[in-house]
Design a protein around this motif. Structure first.
Motif, PDB file in Angstrom:
ATOM      1  N   VAL A 187       0.830  -1.212   0.000  1.00  0.00           N
ATOM      2  CA  VAL A 187       0.000   0.000   0.000  1.00  0.00           C
ATOM      3  C   VAL A 187       0.862   1.258   0.000  1.00  0.00           C
ATOM      4  O   VAL A 187       0.581   2.225  -0.723  1.00  0.00           O
ATOM      5  CB  VAL A 187      -0.942  -0.019   1.213  1.00  0.00           C
ATOM      6  CG1 VAL A 187      -1.652   1.322   1.368  1.00  0.00           C
ATOM      7  CG2 VAL A 187      -1.958  -1.146   1.091  1.00  0.00           C
ATOM      8  N   SER A 188       1.943   1.267   0.784  1.00  0.00           N
ATOM      9  CA  SER A 188       2.741   2.481   0.948  1.00  0.00           C
ATOM     10  C   SER A 188       3.539   2.858  -0.299  1.00  0.00           C
ATOM     11  O   SER A 188       4.043   3.972  -0.397  1.00  0.00           O
ATOM     12  CB  SER A 188       3.702   2.309   2.129  1.00  0.00           C
ATOM     13  OG  SER A 188       4.630   1.268   1.876  1.00  0.00           O
ATOM     14  N   THR A 189       3.645   1.945  -1.253  1.00  0.00           N
ATOM     15  CA  THR A 189       4.405   2.243  -2.469  1.00  0.00           C
ATOM     16  C   THR A 189       3.623   3.081  -3.470  1.00  0.00           C
ATOM     17  O   THR A 189       4.216   3.617  -4.413  1.00  0.00           O
ATOM     18  CB  THR A 189       4.825   0.937  -3.178  1.00  0.00           C
ATOM     19  OG1 THR A 189       3.653   0.254  -3.642  1.00  0.00           O
ATOM     20  CG2 THR A 189       5.627   0.035  -2.239  1.00  0.00           C
ATOM     21  N   GLY A 190       2.321   3.153  -3.299  1.00  0.00           N
ATOM     22  CA  GLY A 190       1.506   3.852  -4.284  1.00  0.00           C
ATOM     23  C   GLY A 190       1.113   3.002  -5.470  1.00  0.00           C
ATOM     24  O   GLY A 190       0.425   3.474  -6.385  1.00  0.00           O
ATOM     25  N   GLU A 191       1.515   1.723  -5.467  1.00  0.00           N
ATOM     26  CA  GLU A 191       1.135   0.818  -6.551  1.00  0.00           C
ATOM     27  C   GLU A 191      -0.351   0.472  -6.450  1.00  0.00           C
ATOM     28  O   GLU A 191      -0.965   0.603  -5.406  1.00  0.00           O
ATOM     29  CB  GLU A 191       1.971  -0.463  -6.466  1.00  0.00           C
ATOM     30  CG  GLU A 191       3.461  -0.239  -6.625  1.00  0.00           C
ATOM     31  CD  GLU A 191       4.259  -1.473  -6.250  1.00  0.00           C
ATOM     32  OE1 GLU A 191       4.508  -2.302  -7.144  1.00  0.00           O
ATOM     33  OE2 GLU A 191       4.604  -1.602  -5.062  1.00  0.00           O
ATOM     34  N   LYS A 192      -0.892   0.002  -7.574  1.00  0.00           N
ATOM     35  CA  LYS A 192      -2.296  -0.374  -7.643  1.00  0.00           C
ATOM     36  C   LYS A 192      -2.418  -1.832  -8.070  1.00  0.00           C
ATOM     37  O   LYS A 192      -1.573  -2.359  -8.806  1.00  0.00           O
ATOM     38  CB  LYS A 192      -3.050   0.503  -8.648  1.00  0.00           C
ATOM     39  CG  LYS A 192      -2.984   2.000  -8.355  1.00  0.00           C
ATOM     40  CD  LYS A 192      -3.914   2.383  -7.216  1.00  0.00           C
ATOM     41  CE  LYS A 192      -3.962   3.899  -7.049  1.00  0.00           C
ATOM     42  NZ  LYS A 192      -4.886   4.313  -5.973  1.00  0.00           N
TER      43      LYS A 192
ATOM     44  N   PRO B 231     -12.145  -4.483  15.244  1.00  0.00           N
ATOM     45  CA  PRO B 231     -12.977  -3.785  14.258  1.00  0.00           C
ATOM     46  C   PRO B 231     -12.379  -2.462  13.800  1.00  0.00           C
ATOM     47  O   PRO B 231     -12.456  -2.115  12.609  1.00  0.00           O
ATOM     48  CB  PRO B 231     -14.306  -3.597  14.997  1.00  0.00           C
ATOM     49  CG  PRO B 231     -14.365  -4.748  15.952  1.00  0.00           C
ATOM     50  CD  PRO B 231     -12.946  -4.950  16.403  1.00  0.00           C
ATOM     51  N   GLU B 232     -11.767  -1.720  14.704  1.00  0.00           N
ATOM     52  CA  GLU B 232     -11.198  -0.427  14.325  1.00  0.00           C
ATOM     53  C   GLU B 232     -10.000  -0.594  13.395  1.00  0.00           C
ATOM     54  O   GLU B 232      -9.855   0.108  12.395  1.00  0.00           O
ATOM     55  CB  GLU B 232     -10.783   0.354  15.580  1.00  0.00           C
ATOM     56  CG  GLU B 232     -10.233   1.741  15.296  1.00  0.00           C
ATOM     57  CD  GLU B 232     -11.204   2.636  14.536  1.00  0.00           C
ATOM     58  OE1 GLU B 232     -10.737   3.438  13.705  1.00  0.00           O
ATOM     59  OE2 GLU B 232     -12.430   2.519  14.758  1.00  0.00           O
ATOM     60  N   THR B 233      -9.119  -1.540  13.730  1.00  0.00           N
ATOM     61  CA  THR B 233      -7.970  -1.786  12.858  1.00  0.00           C
ATOM     62  C   THR B 233      -8.427  -2.326  11.511  1.00  0.00           C
ATOM     63  O   THR B 233      -7.882  -1.955  10.460  1.00  0.00           O
ATOM     64  CB  THR B 233      -6.993  -2.769  13.519  1.00  0.00           C
ATOM     65  OG1 THR B 233      -6.529  -2.217  14.749  1.00  0.00           O
ATOM     66  CG2 THR B 233      -5.808  -3.065  12.609  1.00  0.00           C
ATOM     67  N   PHE B 234      -9.418  -3.200  11.521  1.00  0.00           N
ATOM     68  CA  PHE B 234      -9.977  -3.719  10.272  1.00  0.00           C
ATOM     69  C   PHE B 234     -10.432  -2.578   9.375  1.00  0.00           C
ATOM     70  O   PHE B 234     -10.139  -2.543   8.182  1.00  0.00           O
ATOM     71  CB  PHE B 234     -11.129  -4.664  10.590  1.00  0.00           C
ATOM     72  CG  PHE B 234     -12.001  -5.014   9.416  1.00  0.00           C
ATOM     73  CD1 PHE B 234     -11.451  -5.476   8.226  1.00  0.00           C
ATOM     74  CD2 PHE B 234     -13.374  -4.869   9.500  1.00  0.00           C
ATOM     75  CE1 PHE B 234     -12.262  -5.794   7.140  1.00  0.00           C
ATOM     76  CE2 PHE B 234     -14.197  -5.192   8.424  1.00  0.00           C
ATOM     77  CZ  PHE B 234     -13.636  -5.650   7.239  1.00  0.00           C
TER      78      PHE B 234
ATOM     79  N   GLY C 276      -9.614   0.486   4.472  1.00  0.00           N
ATOM     80  CA  GLY C 276      -9.502   1.748   3.757  1.00  0.00           C
ATOM     81  C   GLY C 276      -8.177   1.889   3.027  1.00  0.00           C
ATOM     82  O   GLY C 276      -8.121   2.409   1.895  1.00  0.00           O
ATOM     83  N   ALA C 277      -7.102   1.406   3.658  1.00  0.00           N
ATOM     84  CA  ALA C 277      -5.794   1.458   3.000  1.00  0.00           C
ATOM     85  C   ALA C 277      -5.767   0.591   1.743  1.00  0.00           C
ATOM     86  O   ALA C 277      -5.202   0.976   0.714  1.00  0.00           O
ATOM     87  CB  ALA C 277      -4.707   1.011   3.975  1.00  0.00           C
ATOM     88  N   ILE C 278      -6.390  -0.589   1.827  1.00  0.00           N
ATOM     89  CA  ILE C 278      -6.444  -1.467   0.649  1.00  0.00           C
ATOM     90  C   ILE C 278      -7.203  -0.793  -0.476  1.00  0.00           C
ATOM     91  O   ILE C 278      -6.787  -0.842  -1.649  1.00  0.00           O
ATOM     92  CB  ILE C 278      -7.094  -2.810   1.028  1.00  0.00           C
ATOM     93  CG1 ILE C 278      -6.194  -3.579   1.992  1.00  0.00           C
ATOM     94  CG2 ILE C 278      -7.361  -3.655  -0.222  1.00  0.00           C
ATOM     95  CD1 ILE C 278      -6.857  -4.780   2.620  1.00  0.00           C
TER      96      ILE C 278
ATOM     97  N   ALA D  76     -18.922  -0.061   7.363  1.00  0.00           N
ATOM     98  CA  ALA D  76     -20.011   0.842   6.965  1.00  0.00           C
ATOM     99  C   ALA D  76     -19.495   2.084   6.254  1.00  0.00           C
ATOM    100  O   ALA D  76     -20.130   2.573   5.306  1.00  0.00           O
ATOM    101  CB  ALA D  76     -20.828   1.231   8.200  1.00  0.00           C
ATOM    102  N   ASP D  77     -18.325   2.580   6.659  1.00  0.00           N
ATOM    103  CA  ASP D  77     -17.790   3.806   6.062  1.00  0.00           C
ATOM    104  C   ASP D  77     -17.473   3.662   4.578  1.00  0.00           C
ATOM    105  O   ASP D  77     -17.349   4.669   3.865  1.00  0.00           O
ATOM    106  CB  ASP D  77     -16.506   4.233   6.781  1.00  0.00           C
ATOM    107  CG  ASP D  77     -16.770   4.729   8.197  1.00  0.00           C
ATOM    108  OD1 ASP D  77     -17.954   4.739   8.605  1.00  0.00           O
ATOM    109  OD2 ASP D  77     -15.803   5.101   8.883  1.00  0.00           O
ATOM    110  N   TYR D  78     -17.335   2.419   4.100  1.00  0.00           N
ATOM    111  CA  TYR D  78     -16.906   2.202   2.713  1.00  0.00           C
ATOM    112  C   TYR D  78     -17.953   1.503   1.860  1.00  0.00           C
ATOM    113  O   TYR D  78     -17.671   1.146   0.710  1.00  0.00           O
ATOM    114  CB  TYR D  78     -15.609   1.393   2.699  1.00  0.00           C
ATOM    115  CG  TYR D  78     -14.485   2.058   3.453  1.00  0.00           C
ATOM    116  CD1 TYR D  78     -13.960   3.273   3.024  1.00  0.00           C
ATOM    117  CD2 TYR D  78     -13.966   1.479   4.614  1.00  0.00           C
ATOM    118  CE1 TYR D  78     -12.933   3.900   3.718  1.00  0.00           C
ATOM    119  CE2 TYR D  78     -12.942   2.092   5.312  1.00  0.00           C
ATOM    120  CZ  TYR D  78     -12.437   3.301   4.864  1.00  0.00           C
ATOM    121  OH  TYR D  78     -11.429   3.925   5.562  1.00  0.00           O
ATOM    122  N   ARG D  79     -19.153   1.328   2.384  1.00  0.00           N
ATOM    123  CA  ARG D  79     -20.145   0.554   1.641  1.00  0.00           C
ATOM    124  C   ARG D  79     -20.560   1.206   0.326  1.00  0.00           C
ATOM    125  O   ARG D  79     -20.940   0.512  -0.613  1.00  0.00           O
ATOM    126  CB  ARG D  79     -21.377   0.315   2.525  1.00  0.00           C
ATOM    127  CG  ARG D  79     -21.135  -0.764   3.569  1.00  0.00           C
ATOM    128  CD  ARG D  79     -22.322  -0.959   4.483  1.00  0.00           C
ATOM    129  NE  ARG D  79     -21.972  -1.862   5.572  1.00  0.00           N
ATOM    130  CZ  ARG D  79     -22.602  -1.910   6.734  1.00  0.00           C
ATOM    131  NH1 ARG D  79     -23.640  -1.102   6.954  1.00  0.00           N
ATOM    132  NH2 ARG D  79     -22.229  -2.762   7.670  1.00  0.00           N
TER     133      ARG D  79
END
Length: 366
Positions: A278-283, A298-301, A306-308, A331-334
């Motif tokens: 993730v930190s490389t900026g690759e997709k 749950p919070e770390t998940f 979100g990083a993924i 829920a934040d990403y649904r």
């Protein structure tokens, strides 16, 4: 961003899983068309990353926190290069063999010094059990199979598990011959949270799990014995008999051997968590996330998910399993994710790696 709490809690200096206990057939089907694309895979023992090569991607970035698990994949890469298919499955332990040490030494001649030194310390165990039998999880099942299972079921009954039957006949066999009082007592003891934490999985892996592991295993074993065909289940065969029988995991089958061998240069192996990618900026267009979310609060998940997403191409697929801790898109990403329910349903029905209660396939909306 720290991608995994488990990095601070679990021990990663030994092989936890010497083979994959997730079904690559359902994984590759769920990932869909990946031709010419970049994929990301949790390594574990490396078998699912190897199976992903059959999808003809441009590359597969393989990540793991454990140097020991990376060493499993590096050994497999060398084995594909120098062994025939029949030699390969002898070395893995899928089939009986009296020449595993010789095969191992041939393979180690093709590895780097670090990988060679790591596997030399396990040579005698490889000789007895194959490279697929030397992990903590596999030793746990070997104790179960060798010392406890014979107290509950005869060899004939165990052999009869793998006789091809209709679904109705499988249910009768399971209910009348296999699911006895002694069998249930054994499950409740050997697959308890305490015993599994000490002998099977690292105890830290249960931090976010509710419920009884033994009851979960009992339910999933019934699914494996009745809903799916045990005669075609390499994972169940290994647990009860110590080899893969007539079936093999996807990457180890003869029809895929040359394809995997010809694409080994597409593997990009990195020691570290998902953060290493993730930190490389690759997709990437597809992610095999194994069951890593189960080990997170749950919070770390939510943070990791979100990083993924920040590293996911439009229409990228996220594929992962849950065993006992339910995890799906936060829920934040649904609004950014579509759950591919039809694919999930189809693949759950054929998933032979029966430990898992849920199989999740999600797609990033354009």
């Amino acid at each position: 961003m720290r991608c995994s709490e488990i990095e601070d809690k679990a021990d990663f200096d030994h092989i936890r899983y010497a083979q994959l206990w997730e079904d690559a057939d359902v994984l590759t089907a769920a990932l869909g068309d990946c031709t010419g694309r970049t994929l990301v895979s949790i390594c574990s023992a490396g078998d699912n990353a190897l199976a992903m090569l059959t999808l003809d991607p441009a590359r597969v970035v393989v990540l793991d926190l454990s140097p020991a698990q990376i060493a499993c994949l590096k050994l497999r890469i060398a084995a594909y290069k120098v062994l025939t298919h029949s030699e390969f499955i002898e070395l893995t332990g899928s089939r009986p063999s009296k020449r595993r040490l010789a095969l191992l030494n041939r393979v180690l001649d093709e590895t780097d010094a670090e990988t060679d030194a790591f596997w030399q310390t396990l040579a005698s165990e490889v000789d007895r059990h194959g490279i697929g039998g030397v992990g903590k999880f596999e030793r746990y099942f070997r104790i179960f199979r060798t010392w406890l299972l014979p107290l509950v079921h005869s060899r004939r009954t165990v052999d009869d598990v793998f006789t091809p039957r209709t679904p109705d006949a499988r249910e009768v066999f399971f209910d009348t011959r296999f699911n006895t009082f002694r069998w249930r007592l054994l499950l409740n003891t050997f697959f308890s949270r305490f015993v599994m934490g000490r002998m099977g999985r690292d105890s830290a892996f249960f931090d976010h799990v509710d419920g009884s592991p033994a009851q979960h295993v009992a339910r999933r074993l019934r699914h494996a014995g009745v809903a799916t065909d045990p005669s075609q289940n390499p994972y169940l065969h290994w647990i009860l008999k110590g080899t893969h029988g007539d079936a093999l995991p996807m990457a180890w089958r003869p029809e895929h051997y040359e394809t995997v061998r010809s694409r080994l240069d597409r593997l990009d192996i990195r020691l570290g968590s998902l953060e290493a990618f993730v930190s490389t900026g690759e997709k990437a267009s597809g992610f095999n996330l194994s069951d890593i979310f189960e080990y997170m609060s749950p919070e770390t998940f939510k943070q990791v998910y979100g990083a993924i997403l920040s590293a996911a191409e439009p229409n990228a697929r996220l594929v992962y399993w849950n065993m006992m801790a339910p995890r799906r898109v936060p829920a934040d990403y649904r609004d950014r994710i579509e759950t591919l329910t039809e694919i999930e349903t189809q693949q759950k029905a054929r998933d032979l790696a029966f430990f898992y209660s849920d199989f999740v396939v999600e797609e990033v909306r354009p």
